[in-house]
Design a protein around this motif. Structure first.
Motif, short mmCIF file in Angstrom:
data_model
loop_
_atom_site.label_atom_id
_atom_site.label_comp_id
_atom_site.label_asym_id
_atom_site.label_seq_id
_atom_site.Cartn_x
_atom_site.Cartn_y
_atom_site.Cartn_z
N HIS A 313 42.50 54.17 43.54
CA HIS A 313 41.26 54.89 43.83
C HIS A 313 41.29 55.48 45.24
O HIS A 313 40.84 56.60 45.47
CB HIS A 313 40.07 53.94 43.68
N GLU A 318 42.24 59.67 40.34
CA GLU A 318 41.38 60.28 39.32
C GLU A 318 41.63 61.79 39.20
O GLU A 318 41.66 62.34 38.09
CB GLU A 318 39.91 60.02 39.63
N THR A 349 35.49 54.87 40.17
CA THR A 349 36.16 55.74 39.20
C THR A 349 35.15 56.27 38.19
O THR A 349 35.16 57.45 37.83
CB THR A 349 37.28 54.97 38.47
#
Length: 871
Positions: A313, A318, A349
């Protein structure tokens, strides 16, 4: 000295054949030579056949037709090294032909070929024997033969051969054998990983590639991953990934890394060596779909660890995954979707994908690939779980239609995931209405009938989430969804049973549905489940109670008890006591039966007119399913109706009087149904009376004009007298503010309508049986509306008291006793006993006397003793 005479040469022996040099141009002739006893001829014939077979597949087929294979198999074990070598070379080439493979399996020559791998044999023999095994190991039966005859051990030993061809053939054969889990276990026992790792250092790319492919298969097992880590295999894999010149090996190396990440210790090692960042770099920057796919697959596996999710992350994985969703390669789309699913455990996320990514996943639900649709549905399921914002985003992205279409997918995983997303959406009422408008109940019918327990469980959960209103439940019933739902209650799977019980509990939210579910056997199954300690659950118990509480006719017949929270509504009927498991016939069937000597079935129905108005949107649940044929109304009912209409037109003239409410707030909430009922009758005067009569004439007209074949909606028998009772007690008793006084007045009213006060000594002279029989004869039915009974005893009066008390919000229970007895229990505060520290006085239970001294209350000390003494 005499002259020497030249000695003549001796002639050759007569039994010796003179040497003959034969030159043959026919392959058939050479095949015949394979049966020669002479080693030199055999060696030369094998050499010629080897060269012939090298020229192509047609020649191999020709040799097979000429019968060369069988004599050649005998030469594999020939004493002469040259003959043995040449025969082995032939089989190394010939074994690529499928027909030859089949014949070799039948001739069972695998043991002879494996024997040629012995250390004392020549390298050339090793090369072609391993080539033969590599060709044979493509097929499952041959794999079994090689494994069972001990072929793995010599093949592993040959991985260290100085000859690259021997290494290549051996690792290729091991790769084929490793597809079987038994072979993989044996490879671990034989410590095969170190020599396989050594092949990664080979100068030949094909050997490196085959070694990586083999590692990609055997690292599916946990023990092999541990061995790889212990032998510094992770370091070698990372070095390959870091070397640009070895980019042709990156696909397979990433595949091995993806497997190794499943092992926690190996994953930590990869993370420490910077492998995770390398994976992300490959996923972002590579243009090769297979590399992207394997990198995303590795990310997905790594993301199951919380620390890795946090790291990914921070590295903004993403964005990379959203880009990969747009790949043209289906494998990459699947891997990216799986990575998103794993990353969803991270709240950050989920927030990221709220703005982008969800729309791409919805598009993937429309893919032609079933696997892509399954992976996309899984990602959406994880994104929307416990996240209303994402559920809303999925709905706004035109996801509902795509998800409902996915319910008809061929893959169980896709169906289960789509049902999960729909369940998550249905938690929000606006989204639930949108789902219902897409005919979701029909779409869930097939998943409910699936053989897969996960699909069954998720489908039942979706029903529980979407069948929250009467229209949706009716749609489910009309679609035929109740039958498979009830059948799921029998499941041996605990989760399926629990979710099916939950769905049944939701579907039993109104009386028509509860009646239908009981007809299908839901109550019996739930009762059986709840008896079992291991099978019952909270939802099965709640569903059982919900069914009974929304099918009060059955509850009272089975249990003989209705609590103060069980509000009797129109359509309730008292059939009498029935044993558990006995089916209670619907009211319509009972009304259509001819009168008999069985006890009268008492009906509660406060609707005043034969032609009932369509149910309002507020009260659909209680109206659906009831009704009766207008033509079945007897003259007795019509006479009563005229009397009733007179009272209604006179009594409902003043809206202000109808709206009056008690000053005490205790009845306000309970009497909402009464207020609603009054509202539906408000303003009915002479004009409405005439309108009702006109509607009756129109309704009867088809029957009189020969159009009686038209099927009319069935309505339950009307009870105008009971309607009057409801009006009168609402008018006179509801405004009373003291609950005890309300009960006393209502008890006297009920007794008056049922024949008045009856002294104990004259009870046997009270001819109520004849009166009931006359009513049954006049009505031509066993079903008798409660308002028509003018001579009633205990169970008649107790039912009437409960029905009227429920109409005006007076809490009371209804208890059935033995021998036609029944009574009402009420709870009142004992003002003489003060509560502790200023608390309200305790509630005490009283029995209401409706027979001997109507209106009197008898304190209940023991239900088993006092009520018999009293009654």
């Amino acid at each position: 000295m005499g002259k020497k005479v030249k000695k003549e040469a001796e002639p050759p022996p007569k039994d010796v054949f003179d040497p003959l040099t034969v030159e043959s141009k026919k392959v058939a002739t050479v095949v015949l030579m394979l049966n020669s006893p002479e080693e030199e001829i055999l060696a030369k014939a094998c050499e010629a056949i080897y060269r012939f077979a090298l020229k192509g597949e047609e020649n191999k087929a020709t040799l097979l037709e000429l019968g060369a294979v069988e004599p050649l198999t005998k030469l594999l074990t020939h004493e002469d090294k040259i003959v043995r070598r040449n025969a082995t070379m032939i089989f190394g080439i010939m074994a690529s032909n499928n027909d030859v493979k089949k014949l070799l399996r039948e001739l069972d020559v695998m043991n002879s070929v494996i024997a040629r791998l012995a250390p004392e044999e020549e390298v050339v023999i090793h090369e072609f024997a391993s080539l033969c095994l590599a060709n044979m190991s493509v097929e499952y039966t041959s794999k079994v033969q090689i494994f069972e005859q001990g072929g793995l051990e010599p093949l592993i030993r040959l991985l260290s051969s100085p000859d690259p061809d021997v290494k290549k053939n051996s690792i290729e054969c091991i790769y084929n054998l490793a597809q079987d889990f038994q072979c993989r276990a044996t490879l671990q026992e034989l410590n095969a990983i170190p020599p396989i790792l050594d092949l990664l250092k080979s100068e030949y790319p094909i050997i490196q590639l085959l070694a990586l492919k083999t590692l990609g298969v055997i690292t599916n097992d946990k023990e092999s991953r541990a061995m790889l880590r212990e032998n510094q295999g992770v370091d070698q894999l990372i070095k390959i990934l870091e070397t640009k010149e070895l980019n042709d090996l990156h696909i397979e190396a990433l595949s091995v890394v993806a497997n190794c990440i499943e092992d926690m210790d190996t994953m930590v090692l990869i993370q420490q060596t910077g492998g995770l960042k390398k994976l992300l770099s490959f996923a972002e920057n590579s243009t090769i779909p297979e590399i992207q796919k394997n990198a995303a697959r590795a990310i997905a596996k790594a993301a199951y660890d919380p620390e890795n999710r946090k790291l990914f992350h921070e590295l903004e994985v993403e964005k990379c995954l959203v880009n990969l969703l747009g790949s043209e390669n289906d494998g990459t789309k699947i891997a990216a979707s799986q990575a998103i699913s794993a990353m969803c455990e991270n709240s950050g996320t989920k927030e990221f994908f709220n703005n982008q990514g969800i729309s791409q996943l919805i598009q993937l639900l429309k893919s032609d690939s079933e696997e892509v649709r399954e992976a996309a549905a899984l990602a959406l399921a994880n994104l929307t779980t416990s996240n209303p914002a994402n559920a809303k985003a999925a709905a706004e992205g035109d996801g509902i239609d795509a998800l409902i279409n996915t319910l008809s997918s061929k893959r169980d995983g896709a169906i289960a995931n789509a049902a999960t997303v729909l369940t998550n959406m249905a938690m929000q009422e606006p989204l639930r209405l949108g789902i219902q408008s897409h005919d979701v109940m029909h779409a869930l019918l097939s998943p409910l009938q699936s053989a897969n327990t996960i699909v069954q469980s998720k489908a039942a959960l979706a029903v529980a989430a979407t069948a929250c209103d009467a229209e949706a439940r009716t749609e489910l019933r009309n679609a035929g969804g109740l039958e498979p739902l009830v059948e799921l209650l029998r499941s041996k799977n605990e989760e399926v049973r629990r979710n099916a019980s939950w769905a049944v509990m939701v579907c039993a939210g109104d009386e028509p549905m509860a009646v239908e579910l009981c007809r299908l056997g839901a109550l019996d199954i739930l009762e059986e489940i709840n008896v079992s300690v291991s099978r019952k659950n909270k939802f099965s118990e709640a569903a059982y109670n919900k069914l009974l509480n929304n099918y009060l006719s059955l509850k009272y017949s089975q249990t003989g008890y209705l609590s103060s929270s069980n509000i009797i509504s129109d359509g309730f009927y008292d059939y009498g006591r029935i044993n558990p498991g006995t089916k209670l016939l619907p009211l319509k069937d009972l009304c259509l039966q001819e009168p008999s000597d069985q006890r009268a079935i008492l009906l509660i129905n406060s609707r005043s007119s034969d032609v009932s108005p369509p149910p309002s949107t507020e009260d659909k649940s209680s109206d659906v399913g009831y009704g009766r044929s207008i033509s079945s109304s007897s003259s007795l009912r019509r006479a009563s109706k005229e009397k009733t209409n007179f009272h209604f037109s006179a009594g409902f003239g003043s809206p202000t009087e109808e709206k009056s409410e008690p000053t005490s707030g205790r009845n306000t909430a309970v009497s909402k149904s009464t207020t609603k009922e009054k509202g539906s009758r408000k303003g009915r005067g002479k004009k409405e009376e005439e309108k009702v009569k006109e509607e009756e004439e129109v309704a009867v007209a088809p029957k009189l004009t020969g159009e009686g074949s038209l099927e009319k909606e069935w309505f339950p028998p009307s009870d105008p007298d009971f309607s009057v009772y409801v009006y009168e007690v609402t008018k006179s008793i509801l405004p009373i503010t003291n609950i005890k006084e309300q009960i006393e007045v209502l008890a006297k009213y009920v007794a008056e309508k049922m024949g008045g006060k009856i002294p104990k000594e004259k009870l046997q002279d009270f001819s109520w049986e004849l009166h009931i029989s006359e009513l049954k004869f006049q009505l031509k039915s066993n079903v008798v509306p409660i308002g028509l009974i003018k001579k009633g005893i205990f169970y008649h009066r107790a039912l009437l008291f409960k029905a009227l008390a429920d109409k005006i919000g007076v809490g009371c229970s209804l208890v059935r006793g033995e021998y036609g007895r029944a009574w009402n229990e009420v709870k009142l505060m004992n003002e003489s006993r003060k509560g502790v520290m200023g608390a309200l006085p305790p509630l005490e239970v009283y029995i209401v006397d409706l027979m001997f001294h109507p209106g009197s209350l008898i304190k209940l000390r023991s239900r088993e003793a006092d009520h018999y003494r009293f009654l």
